[in-house]
Design an enzyme around this catalytic site. Structure first.
Site, PDB file in Angstrom:
ATOM      1  N   ASN A   7      12.657  58.485  20.328  1.00 47.51           N
ATOM      2  CA  ASN A   7      12.906  58.384  18.890  1.00 47.51           C
ATOM      3  C   ASN A   7      12.132  57.190  18.359  1.00 47.51           C
ATOM      4  O   ASN A   7      12.530  56.047  18.538  1.00 47.51           O
ATOM      5  CB  ASN A   7      14.415  58.209  18.679  1.00 47.51           C
ATOM      6  CG  ASN A   7      14.779  58.046  17.215  1.00 47.51           C
ATOM      7  OD1 ASN A   7      13.905  57.988  16.345  1.00 47.51           O
ATOM      8  ND2 ASN A   7      16.064  57.957  16.944  1.00 47.51           N
ATOM      9  N   ARG A  85      12.374  63.177  18.485  1.00 44.71           N
ATOM     10  CA  ARG A  85      12.920  63.289  17.140  1.00 44.71           C
ATOM     11  C   ARG A  85      11.747  63.244  16.162  1.00 44.71           C
ATOM     12  O   ARG A  85      10.925  62.332  16.206  1.00 44.71           O
ATOM     13  CB  ARG A  85      13.848  62.111  16.873  1.00 44.71           C
ATOM     14  CG  ARG A  85      14.306  62.116  15.455  1.00 44.71           C
ATOM     15  CD  ARG A  85      15.128  60.910  15.134  1.00 44.71           C
ATOM     16  NE  ARG A  85      15.554  61.016  13.756  1.00 44.71           N
ATOM     17  CZ  ARG A  85      15.703  59.967  12.963  1.00 44.71           C
ATOM     18  NH1 ARG A  85      15.472  58.755  13.409  1.00 44.71           N
ATOM     19  NH2 ARG A  85      16.099  60.139  11.725  1.00 44.71           N
ATOM     20  N   HIS A 174      18.920  63.890   8.285  1.00 46.01           N
ATOM     21  CA  HIS A 174      20.125  63.656   9.106  1.00 46.01           C
ATOM     22  C   HIS A 174      20.700  64.967   9.640  1.00 46.01           C
ATOM     23  O   HIS A 174      21.883  65.026   9.979  1.00 46.01           O
ATOM     24  CB  HIS A 174      21.263  62.983   8.281  1.00 46.01           C
ATOM     25  CG  HIS A 174      21.034  61.536   7.986  1.00 46.01           C
ATOM     26  ND1 HIS A 174      21.505  60.965   6.828  1.00 46.01           N
ATOM     27  CD2 HIS A 174      20.418  60.568   8.678  1.00 46.01           C
ATOM     28  CE1 HIS A 174      21.183  59.680   6.821  1.00 46.01           C
ATOM     29  NE2 HIS A 174      20.513  59.418   7.939  1.00 46.01           N
ATOM     30  N   ARG A 235      17.929  51.579   0.049  1.00 48.31           N
ATOM     31  CA  ARG A 235      17.444  52.629  -0.857  1.00 48.31           C
ATOM     32  C   ARG A 235      18.465  52.877  -1.959  1.00 48.31           C
ATOM     33  O   ARG A 235      19.677  52.864  -1.701  1.00 48.31           O
ATOM     34  CB  ARG A 235      17.232  53.940  -0.094  1.00 48.31           C
ATOM     35  CG  ARG A 235      15.982  53.943   0.737  1.00 48.31           C
ATOM     36  CD  ARG A 235      15.899  55.212   1.578  1.00 48.31           C
ATOM     37  NE  ARG A 235      15.901  54.872   2.983  1.00 48.31           N
ATOM     38  CZ  ARG A 235      16.226  55.705   3.962  1.00 48.31           C
ATOM     39  NH1 ARG A 235      16.610  56.926   3.688  1.00 48.31           N
ATOM     40  NH2 ARG A 235      16.187  55.312   5.213  1.00 48.31           N
ATOM     41  N   GLU A 383      23.069  61.424  18.010  1.00 50.19           N
ATOM     42  CA  GLU A 383      21.888  62.254  17.765  1.00 50.19           C
ATOM     43  C   GLU A 383      21.077  62.452  19.038  1.00 50.19           C
ATOM     44  O   GLU A 383      20.486  63.503  19.258  1.00 50.19           O
ATOM     45  CB  GLU A 383      21.032  61.620  16.666  1.00 50.19           C
ATOM     46  CG  GLU A 383      21.687  61.792  15.304  1.00 50.19           C
ATOM     47  CD  GLU A 383      21.244  60.793  14.270  1.00 50.19           C
ATOM     48  OE1 GLU A 383      21.623  59.604  14.423  1.00 50.19           O
ATOM     49  OE2 GLU A 383      20.536  61.170  13.344  1.00 50.19           O
TER      50      GLU A 383
END
Ligand code: ADP
Length: 604
Positions: A7, A85, A174, A235, A383
């Site tokens: 990842n 990923r 996600h 963000r 994940e």
């Protein structure tokens, strides 16, 4: 079975060798500040004895440190595959995909959609393919779970030609986490995931909500990029585009400055003025810092607003999940976010919530009280485990082992009736009269037709199919929806709970159905022998390439239905057939099985 999961973030690398069933990592590598002179590389949590040149790229760091990770593996651990990923799969990659040079180029072509993430993901792919050239490498996309977003939720109200030219649409992110926690929670409840309406709240540095209905993502708060929706660490999430235009004019900002402002200086950091980290903000808020208090409130309020919206989208909710660093740990945020949801039947138990934390050792914790109809849970996301699982399933499914073609049948609007409904519409004791047999053994189109009456218009002469069933079902196409003035969900045949009703009129009377109106999900009927030949299982989701006169197209999201009573055939509705310009005898070819993301979406 072990999978190496890689990842690569914009300035970090995480790699771990993971047992695909249990999710247990037997070795891990973590590099921070990649691309700077201060790159730190940790192996199993301790500083690794790996040298890289100052400001070595992702590729340089991985090439130097992967051999060290592999060298640290216990002797009995054999890696079966490598999972990567990849943040953005665009329109093209909606399933875990075995990487070859062409796929690598395809991911590179998506860089404009994810300029920060896809280049790092690609560097990881390149480096790992060089170090481990003999293993299969599989890309797992953050966007893939949201490939099922209906058009109404993925479309921006911008000029359609511009939107098409620039891929301006909502993709959602996600996905790996939303899929994982939804399945995990459903398993914990002992319910099939497709029987639940789930709102999954992933609240970490990045944050998004997802509405999961029938195991499929139907709404999500991130859009074309991960900037839309919730307040995040740095963000801003939703903001009036007009405000940004005004700001850019007033401050004379160029696009890079605007990008920096919205992606890196806003969110919790911008609101609090001190930190992007919810722990720091909570600590300051507790000491009376007004900006920190407001940051928590704006963050949680936005989550609550979206929960209400998504309950409306699904016509209710059965399960609300909190995950990610904040969702798993912050009782304060959960408490604010789940306030005043009693009208939905969701009651957060303040006592339970207070000390509840989801973790690897206690992955699911209940937060709802005994009088809550909606279960509220904190669920630990993993994940890495989900990627390993999807990779292994993809590798096991292998390339589809058959080039046999599949006939496609166009299924016009039609009605299935119960014995009682036949009596109500055509008179007591009436029996359907077979007109012509259908390709599925035992099925027939009958002489009988009915009128479907919608709130706007009616559609006459709709064929009744036989034999009678235990439940009435009315299958229409999208265009019929507009003609009738109804909203018909896309469903598998027979999965009718929560669907809208409709009125039918026959020669002997009128029948008001309480439910049963659907747009049928594209599907393929096949026998167990066919399924074995194609390497798929009942309720897998696959893609079908159709070779029609002059142009190729791919039908995504086609559900496999296996029974020894079926004959091999794919069914699409008239709208889909028109879109594909199908001839009556079009042949489809099974091009790609759906890997594990779809196992998540398998219907129970
Ligand atoms: P990422 O999206 O980078 O994977 P995480 O899911 O780890 O991030 O979430 C990080 C966020 O979770 C940070 O804002 C962190 O402060 C927050 N967090 C972690 N533990 C707690 C806690 N006990 N209370 C409140 N916030 C927490």
């Amino acid at each position: 079975m072990y999978v190496l999961v890689v990842n690569c973030g914009s300035s970090s690398i995480k790699a771990a060798v993971v047992h695909a069933d249990s999710g247990r990592a037997v070795a891990d590598l973590h590099a921070e500040r990649v691309g700077s002179a201060q790159t730190e590389i940790l192996l199993g949590g301790a500083a690794a004895d790996v040298r890289v040149d100052a400001s070595g790229s992702h590729q340089v760091v991985l090439a130097a440190s992967l051999p060290a990770l592999l060298g640290a593996l216990p002797a009995d651990v054999q890696i079966r595959a490598v999972g990567h990923r990849v943040v953005h799969g665009g329109e093209r990659y909606t399933t875990p995909t075995v990487i070859d040079d062409q796929v690598q180029a395809g991911i590179a072509a998506l860089v404009p959609l994810a300029p920060l993430h896809n280049p790092a993901n690609l560097a990881g792919i390149q480096a790992a393919r060089t170090v481990l050239p003999d293993l299969p490498h599989v890309a797992v996309f953050d966007t893939a779970f949201h490939a099922t977003l209906p058009r109404r939720s993925r479309t921006y109200a911008l000029p359609a030609d511009l939107a098409a030219r620039h891929d301006l649409r909502r993709f959602g992110f996600h996905g790996t986490s939303h899929a994982y926690v939804s399945r995990r929670a459903a398993d914990w409840l002992g319910e099939p995931v497709d029987a639940l309406r789930i709102i999954s709240c992933h609240l970490g540095n990045g944050a998004s909500l997802c509405a999961v209905e029938w195991g499929r993502s139907v709404e999500t708060s991130m859009g074309m990029t991960p900037l839309e929706g919730l307040v995040m660490g740095t963000r801003c999430g939703d903001v009036d585009a007009g405000a940004l235009i005004a700001l850019a004019r007033a401050e004379n900002l160029d696009l890079d400055q605007l990008d920096d402002l919205l992606n890196r200086k806003s969110g919790l950091l911008g609101l609090s003025g001190s930190s992007r980290d919810m722990r720091d903000i909570e600590a300051k808020a507790a000491k009376g810092d007004d900006r920190a208090q407001l940051a928590v409130k704006v963050f949680a309020h936005r989550v609550r607003k979206y929960i209400g919206a998504y309950a409306a989208v699904m016509g209710g909710v059965d399960l609300i999940l909190f995950t990610g660093g904040i969702g798993e740990n912050s009782s304060l945020v959960r408490n604010h976010a789940a306030q005043r949801l009693e009208f939905l039947g969701a009651h957060l138990d303040v006592e339970r919530n207070r000390d509840a934390r989801a973790s690897a050792t206690q992955p699911v914790v209940e937060l709802s009280g005994p009088r809550s109809r909606v279960r509220i849970l904190a669920v630990h996301t993993d994940e890495q485990h989900e990627i390993a699982r999807q990779v292994l399933a993809t590798v096991r499914a292998g390339a589809v082992g058959s080039d046999r073609t599949i006939p496609i049948a166009v299924s016009a609007r039609h009605v299935h009736l119960t014995t009682d409904a036949v009596a109500a519409l055509f008179g007591p004791g009436h029996r359907l009269t077979p007109r012509n047999p259908l390709s599925q053994p035992g099925q027939f189109a009958s002489e009988e037709t009915v009128t479907i009456v919608g709130p706007k218009h009616s559609i006459e002469h709709v064929r009744v199919l036989g034999p009678v069933r235990s439940r009435c079902q009315v299958e229409i196409a999208r265009t019929d929806e507009f003609a009738l003035g109804v909203d018909a969900p896309v469903r598998m045949s027979g999965k009718l709970d929560g669907t809208p009703g409709v009125v039918l009129i026959g020669p002997a009377g009128r029948l008001e159905l309480k439910d049963g109106l659907i747009c049928a999900l594209r599907h393929i009927h096949m026998t167990p022998a066919d399924a074995e030949e194609f390497g798929v299982k009942h309720e897998d989701v696959v893609e079908i390439a159709v070779d029609t006169a002059g142009r190729d197209m791919v039908f995504r999201d086609v559900v496999v239905r296996v029974s020894d009573k079926y004959a091999l055939e794919m069914h699409v509705d008239t709208d889909e057939a028109n879109a594909a310009e199908l001839s009556r005898h079009a042949q489809g070819e099974l091009v790609q099985t759906d890997g594990v993301a779809r196992l998540v979406r398998r219907q129970g």
